[in-house]
Enzyme design. Structure first.
Site, mmCIF file in Angstrom:
data_model
loop_
_atom_site.group_PDB
_atom_site.id
_atom_site.type_symbol
_atom_site.label_atom_id
_atom_site.label_comp_id
_atom_site.label_asym_id
_atom_site.label_seq_id
_atom_site.Cartn_x
_atom_site.Cartn_y
_atom_site.Cartn_z
ATOM 1 N N TYR A 227 0.830 -1.206 0.000
ATOM 2 C CA TYR A 227 0.000 0.000 0.000
ATOM 3 C C TYR A 227 0.868 1.261 0.000
ATOM 4 C CZ TYR A 227 -4.741 -1.759 0.856
ATOM 5 O OH TYR A 227 -5.977 -2.329 0.739
ATOM 6 N N LYS B 279 2.484 -15.476 3.271
ATOM 7 C CA LYS B 279 2.753 -16.267 2.070
ATOM 8 C C LYS B 279 4.262 -16.548 2.089
ATOM 9 C CE LYS B 279 1.323 -18.007 -1.873
ATOM 10 N NZ LYS B 279 0.353 -19.118 -1.975
ATOM 11 N N ASP C 248 -3.645 -18.112 1.126
ATOM 12 C CA ASP C 248 -4.642 -18.786 0.278
ATOM 13 C C ASP C 248 -5.422 -19.814 1.094
ATOM 14 O OD1 ASP C 248 -2.232 -20.126 0.481
ATOM 15 O OD2 ASP C 248 -2.112 -20.702 -1.627
ATOM 16 N N ASP D 206 -6.526 -6.637 4.282
ATOM 17 C CA ASP D 206 -7.628 -5.958 3.597
ATOM 18 C C ASP D 206 -8.587 -6.993 3.016
ATOM 19 O OD1 ASP D 206 -9.143 -3.892 2.360
ATOM 20 O OD2 ASP D 206 -8.172 -4.402 0.469
ATOM 21 N N ASP E 293 -12.348 -8.258 4.618
ATOM 22 C CA ASP E 293 -13.594 -8.099 3.864
ATOM 23 C C ASP E 293 -14.283 -9.447 3.669
ATOM 24 O OD1 ASP E 293 -13.594 -5.401 3.720
ATOM 25 O OD2 ASP E 293 -13.752 -5.284 1.543
HETATM 26 C C1 IPM Z 1 -10.457 -0.655 4.003
HETATM 27 C C2 IPM Z 1 -10.640 -0.106 2.629
HETATM 28 C C3 IPM Z 1 -9.413 0.741 2.272
HETATM 29 C C4 IPM Z 1 -8.210 -0.184 2.236
HETATM 30 C C5 IPM Z 1 -9.549 1.529 0.967
HETATM 31 C C6 IPM Z 1 -10.749 2.437 1.004
HETATM 32 C C7 IPM Z 1 -8.305 2.279 0.636
HETATM 33 O O1 IPM Z 1 -10.863 -1.107 1.696
HETATM 34 O O2 IPM Z 1 -10.387 0.124 4.961
HETATM 35 O O3 IPM Z 1 -10.387 -1.874 4.149
HETATM 36 O O4 IPM Z 1 -7.957 -0.863 1.237
HETATM 37 O O5 IPM Z 1 -7.501 -0.236 3.240
HETATM 38 MN MN MN Z 2 -11.029 -3.136 2.493
#
Ligand code: IPM
Ligand code: MN
Length: 371
Positions: free
Chosen positions: A142, A189, A221, A245, A249
């Site tokens: 990032y 990984k 994975d 990230d 999610d």
């Molecule tokens: C999160 C979001 C952010 C990230 C984006 C909005 C940059 O997806 O907070 O998880 O990837 O960290």
């Molecule tokens: Mn995210």
């Protein structure tokens, strides 16, 4: 306690849900005689529109001066699918994380029994899930050097980690495991990436200071599979920025209750709290968005300042609202309540549990004065 809270409502449904979190915080302040002072500032697409940049200096200053930050949501469809956009709302949150040194993103995952049916996974797989993800937030690809060749045909994002960056979040994750079920899973990984091998070395070293913690390693994975196959095996998951990230999610949808999930981003001197869900642009301004994640992020904020009883009050109110079906359309399709009504119920319940509860019959009939 006196707290100065920077409010960054952001885009989409951010302002509506954050408003309910403030309502609930005000109820807590009244009940427990705290003073919460709010300073509102712009971030994201709305800040681009107003000031030409997603994180104006003034916003950063307000955040630096605050004890904690309550963030709504960031993102606007306008920018999502345009790879040529030079200025993007997300740059605001990335810059904020970096500027404030918010190196640890903490996402707890639990289930609510009355919402298990909303998950795509079988109830027996998810019932009783209780884990927390520690995602490193200011390193890796990032923030490593980015390059696009002059001819536009090759690009790179350097994934770089220092031992120091790994150590500081690893200590937090081990401490969290100590206070929980004493298991830590490092996701990496290491069969491919040099950075992952450094993570393993450092975490193995640090583990010596936490002899009661059972340490496990999982390749990312495989971790993606395990989260679906057997999420109950996890207690604390520790991982780098990009893996975190994606996995967080993935994790956010397994419980079936994304509208209730929150996250904290912690640094040495700063702390930010936000819902996990996105900006839900089609619901913007319609008073239908679920405010619970934002409200629960306020509870996490209180826990950060050791106000555990207060945080518990918020969680109880949230649970009560769910059990009574005083919920927005995502949770209650047939007889739903508005964003503001849910917020009103929560603050009423916190301030006067007995009477709010006594009114249950009216609530069921949709006649409660709180609506
Ligand atoms: C999160 C979001 C952010 C990230 C984006 C909005 C940059 O997806 O907070 O998880 O990837 O960290
Ligand atoms: Mn995210």
């Amino acid at each position: 306690m006196k707290l100065k809270i920077a409010l960054l409502p952001g885009d989409g449904i951010g302002p509506e849900v954050t408003q309910q979190a403030v309502k609930v915080l005000n109820a807590i302040a009244e009940k427990y005689h705290h003073t919460f002072e709010y300073v509102t500032a712009s971030i994201g697409a709305i800040a681009i529109e107003k000031y030409g940049e997603p994180l104006p200096d003034e916003t950063l200053k307000i955040c630096v001066e605050a004890d904690a930050i309550l963030l709504g949501t960031i993102a606007d469809l306008k920018y999502d699918n345009n790879p040529n956009a030079k200025i993007r709302p997300e740059q605001g949150i990335l810059k904020l994380r970096k500027s404030l040194g918010l190196f640890a993103n903490i996402r707890p995952l639990t289930t609510y029994n009355s919402l298990l049916h909303k998950s795509n996974l079988k109830e027996e797989v998810i019932k009783g899930i209780d884990f927390v993800i520690y995602r490193e937030l200011t390193g890796g690809s990032y923030f490593g050097e980015k390059n696009l060749s002059d001819d536009g045909n090759s690009a790179s994002d350097n994934c770089i980690y220092t031992a120091e960056e790994i150590d500081r979040i690893a200590h937090l994750a081990f401490k969290a495991a100590q206070a929980r079920r004493k298991k830590l899973t490092l996701v990496d990984k290491a069969n491919v990436l040099e950075t992952s091998r450094l993570w393993r070395k450092r975490v193995l070293e640090i583990a010596k200071e936490y002899p009661t913690i059972k340490l496990e390693f999982l390749f990312v994975d495989n971790a993606a599979k395990q989260l679906i196959l057997n999420p109950k095996q996890f207690d604390v998951i520790l991982t780098e920025n990009m893996f975190g990230d994606i996995l967080s999610d993935e994790a956010s949808v397994i419980s079936g209750a994304i509208g209730l999930l929150t996250s904290a981003s912690i640094g040495k001197h700063a702390a930010l709290f936000e819902p996990v869900h996105g900006s839900y642009p089609v619901a913007k301004g319609k008073n239908i968005a679920n405010p619970l994640a934002s409200v629960l992020s306020a509870a996490m904020l209180l826990e950060h300042f050791y106000l555990f009883e207060e945080a518990e009050d918020i969680k109880n109110a949230v649970e009560k609202s769910i059990n009574l079906n005083i919920s927005t359309p995502d949770l209650n399709a047939t007889n739903h309540f508005s964003t503001t009504s849910v917020g009103n119920f929560l603050s009423d319940f916190i301030l006067d549990e007995e009477n709010t509860f006594y009114n249950k019959n009216n609530i069921d009939l949709g006649q409660s004065t709180i609506i």
